[in-house]
Motif scaffolding. Structure first.
Motif, PDB file in Angstrom:
ATOM      1  N   PRO A 265      72.750 102.352  79.529  1.00 36.11           N
ATOM      2  CA  PRO A 265      73.642 102.473  78.376  1.00 36.11           C
ATOM      3  C   PRO A 265      73.500 101.325  77.387  1.00 36.11           C
ATOM      4  O   PRO A 265      73.866 101.448  76.218  1.00 36.11           O
ATOM      5  N   ALA A 266      72.994 100.173  77.847  1.00 35.85           N
ATOM      6  CA  ALA A 266      72.865  98.998  76.983  1.00 35.85           C
ATOM      7  C   ALA A 266      71.763  98.108  77.532  1.00 35.85           C
ATOM      8  O   ALA A 266      71.416  98.174  78.723  1.00 35.85           O
ATOM      9  N   LEU A 267      71.214  97.247  76.667  1.00 34.57           N
ATOM     10  CA  LEU A 267      70.132  96.349  77.065  1.00 34.57           C
ATOM     11  C   LEU A 267      70.521  94.872  76.975  1.00 34.57           C
ATOM     12  O   LEU A 267      69.691  94.013  77.276  1.00 34.57           O
ATOM     13  N   ARG A 268      71.768  94.596  76.568  1.00 32.71           N
ATOM     14  CA  ARG A 268      72.147  93.202  76.378  1.00 32.71           C
ATOM     15  C   ARG A 268      73.574  92.962  76.839  1.00 32.71           C
ATOM     16  O   ARG A 268      74.457  93.784  76.608  1.00 32.71           O
ATOM     17  N   ASP A 269      73.758  91.831  77.515  1.00 30.71           N
ATOM     18  CA  ASP A 269      75.081  91.347  77.897  1.00 30.71           C
ATOM     19  C   ASP A 269      75.091  89.843  77.597  1.00 30.71           C
ATOM     20  O   ASP A 269      74.536  89.047  78.359  1.00 30.71           O
ATOM     21  N   HIS A 270      75.677  89.479  76.465  1.00 35.34           N
ATOM     22  CA  HIS A 270      75.678  88.088  76.007  1.00 35.34           C
ATOM     23  C   HIS A 270      74.242  87.558  75.913  1.00 35.34           C
ATOM     24  O   HIS A 270      73.462  88.017  75.108  1.00 35.34           O
ATOM     25  N   ARG A 271      73.901  86.618  76.792  1.00 43.33           N
ATOM     26  CA  ARG A 271      72.583  85.974  76.763  1.00 43.33           C
ATOM     27  C   ARG A 271      71.612  86.565  77.783  1.00 43.33           C
ATOM     28  O   ARG A 271      70.542  85.977  78.027  1.00 43.33           O
TER      29      ARG A 271
END
Length: 382
Positions: A265-271
Motif C-alpha cells: 500500500p505504501a513505500l515509505r514510512d518516515h526515513r
C-alpha cells in the motif's frame, strides 16, 4: 545510510549512492550471492536509466540482445513481438544470468556485510533503529531491498495472492544454430501448447533458459498436489520429456518454483523506504519483477542523495516517486497475471480460441502495443 539486501536491487541502490558520494552500508543475511535465479532479462527503461552511471555498458558487455520474440503453437508461428522496432534507446531485452547482473553492480557498490540478520525496523522522524543479530544500529535513512521474506519487517499484512501454477526451469546448452527448432540466438520463443506453456530465452555462451508449466506441481490446494511433484529426480524427468518433445536435450540442473502477487500500500514510512520484491512481487512469467526493483532504485537514489546533502527531505518528489512506482507495479502485476493465464493447459476448444486470440494480439497494430507492454513501455520511467 543503510541498505538492507544484497540482491541486484540492493547492490544497485548501494552503488548509485556510493557513486554520488553518500556513505552507505549494505547488510545481507545470506553468506553468499544469490546463485541461480529466475531473473535474466534487463529491459530498455532500466538500460536507459543506468546509462549515465556506466552500468549499462557493463551489462551489455555480457548480455545477449534479444530483438524479437515468437509465439508458437503446434509447431506453427502465431505471431511475433519485435523489440527492435520500438522507438527506444535500447530496442531489445538484454539477457544474462542474475549472477552476471550482480557482478556488474558489485563493482560500483560497497562490499556487503554478510551474515547480518535484521530482526526489526523502527522508523522515526530523526532516524531508523535497526535491530540486528550483532546488536542495535541507527541510521538517518534505511532502504529495505531484502526481497519477499523481508517485507514482514515493514507491513502489517504481508499476504500475497498465490497462483495455483508451478513451473520447472533449466538452463541448457544449445550446440548449434539448428538446435531448438532453428531459432536464432536473439529470438525468444513461447510455445503455447494444450499441455501448458514452454518458454525459451537466449542466454550468453550459446545457452537458453527453458521454463515449462508443471502439471504435477500445480494445484488449487497445495496440500493436494502430487507428493512426487517436488522430488528433484521426478522434476528432472518431467523437464527432460518436455524438452525432448521439441528436440532439445536436457543438459543442466532443474528447479521448480511457484508464483505470487503482492503490491504494497505504501513505500515509505518516515526515513524508511521499501523497494524491489519487498514492496511488490509479480509473477516472473513476463520477466518484469527485477526490472521494477531496479527502476525503484535508479529513481530513488537521486532523491536520497539530495536529502542527505541538503538535510531536508524532498517531500513532493518523494510522493511523486512513490505514486509512480506503485502505479508501475500494479500495471506489471496485471500483465504478469495475463501471461500466467495464457500459459495454462486448456481443452482443445479453449486452446483453439487461445491461438486465435494470440494471433490477434500479435497482429498489425495490436502487436506493436503488445511489444511496448512487454518491453516495460508502460512503466512510469519509460
Amino acid at each position: 545510510m543503510i541498505v538492507i539486501g544484497a540482491g541486484p536491487v540492493g547492490l544497485l541502490m548501494g552503488g548509485l549512492l556510493r557513486r554520488a558520494g553518500i556513505d552507505v552500508e549494505i547488510l545481507e543475511q545470506r553468506g553468499h550471492g544469490s546463485g541461480d535465479s529466475r531473473a535474466i532479462g534487463v529491459h530498455a527503461p532500466v538500460l536507459a536509466a543506468l546509462e549515465g552511471s556506466g552500468l549499462t555498458a557493463g551489462l551489455l558487455d555480457q548480455a545477449v540482445r534479444v530483438t524479437r520474440g515468437e509465439a508458437r503453437a503446434q509447431g506453427r508461428v502465431l505471431g511475433e513481438v519485435r523489440f527492435d522496432r520500438l522507438p527506444a534507446r535500447f530496442p531489445f531485452v538484454a539477457t544474462l544470468p542474475q549472477s552476471g547482473t550482480e557482478a556488474v553492480f558489485s563493482e560500483a557498490a560497497p562490499v556487503p556485510q554478510r551474515g547480518v540478520s535484521v530482526g526489526a525496523l523502527r522508523p522515526g522522524p530523526e532516524h531508523v533503529e535497526v535491530d540486528t543479530g550483532a546488536g542495535p544500529r541507527q541510521a538517518p535513512l534505511v532502504v529495505l531491498a531484502g526481497g519477499p521474506r523481508s517485507r514482514e519487517l515493514v507491513y502489517r499484512s504481508t499476504l500475497a495472492h498465490t497462483y495455483p501454477d508451478r513451473y520447472l526451469m533449466t538452463d541448457a546448452d544449445v550446440s548449434d544454430e539448428q538446435a531448438f527448432e532453428q531459432q536464432d540466438a536473439r529470438t525468444a520463443v513461447v510455445h503455447l501448447e494444450p499441455a501448458g506453456v514452454l518458454e525459451s530465452f537466449p542466454l550468453p555462451q550459446g545457452r537458453r533458459r527453458f521454463v515449462a508449466w508443471d502439471s504435477l506441481g500445480t494445484s488449487q490446494d497445495p496440500s493436494s498436489a502430487d507428493p512426487t511433484s517436488r522430488d528433484p529426480a521426478a522434476q528432472r524427468d518431467r523437464m527432460e520429456r518436455t524438452l525432448a518433445a521439441h528436440g532439445q536435450p536436457l543438459t543442466g540442473q532443474v528447479s521448480g518454483f511457484g508464483v505470487r502477487r503482492f503490491v504494497a500500500p505504501a513505500l515509505r514510512d518516515h526515513r524508511l523506504l521499501v523497494i524491489g520484491d519487498a514492496a511488490h512481487e509479480v509473477s516472473p512469467i513476463g520477466g518484469q519483477g527485477m526490472n521494477l526493483g531496479l527502476l525503484d532504485a535508479a529513481t530513488l537514489a537521486p532523491l536520497l542523495t539530495a536529502w542527505v546533502r541538503t538535510g531536508t527531505a524532498p517531500e513532493s518528489e518523494l510522493r511523486r516517486w512513490e505514486r509512480a512506482r506503485l502505479r508501475s507495479a500494479r500495471r506489471a502485476a496485471q500483465l504478469a497475471a495475463l501471461n500466467t493465464r495464457l500459459g495454462r493447459p486448456l481443452t482443445p476448444t479453449a486452446d483453439s480460441a487461445r491461438r486465435g486470440g494470440v494471433r490477434l494480439m500479435l497482429g498489425p497494430g495490436a502487436g506493436r502495443a503488445f511489444a511496448h507492454a512487454y518491453a516495460m513501455g508502460f512503466d512510469a520511467e519509460a
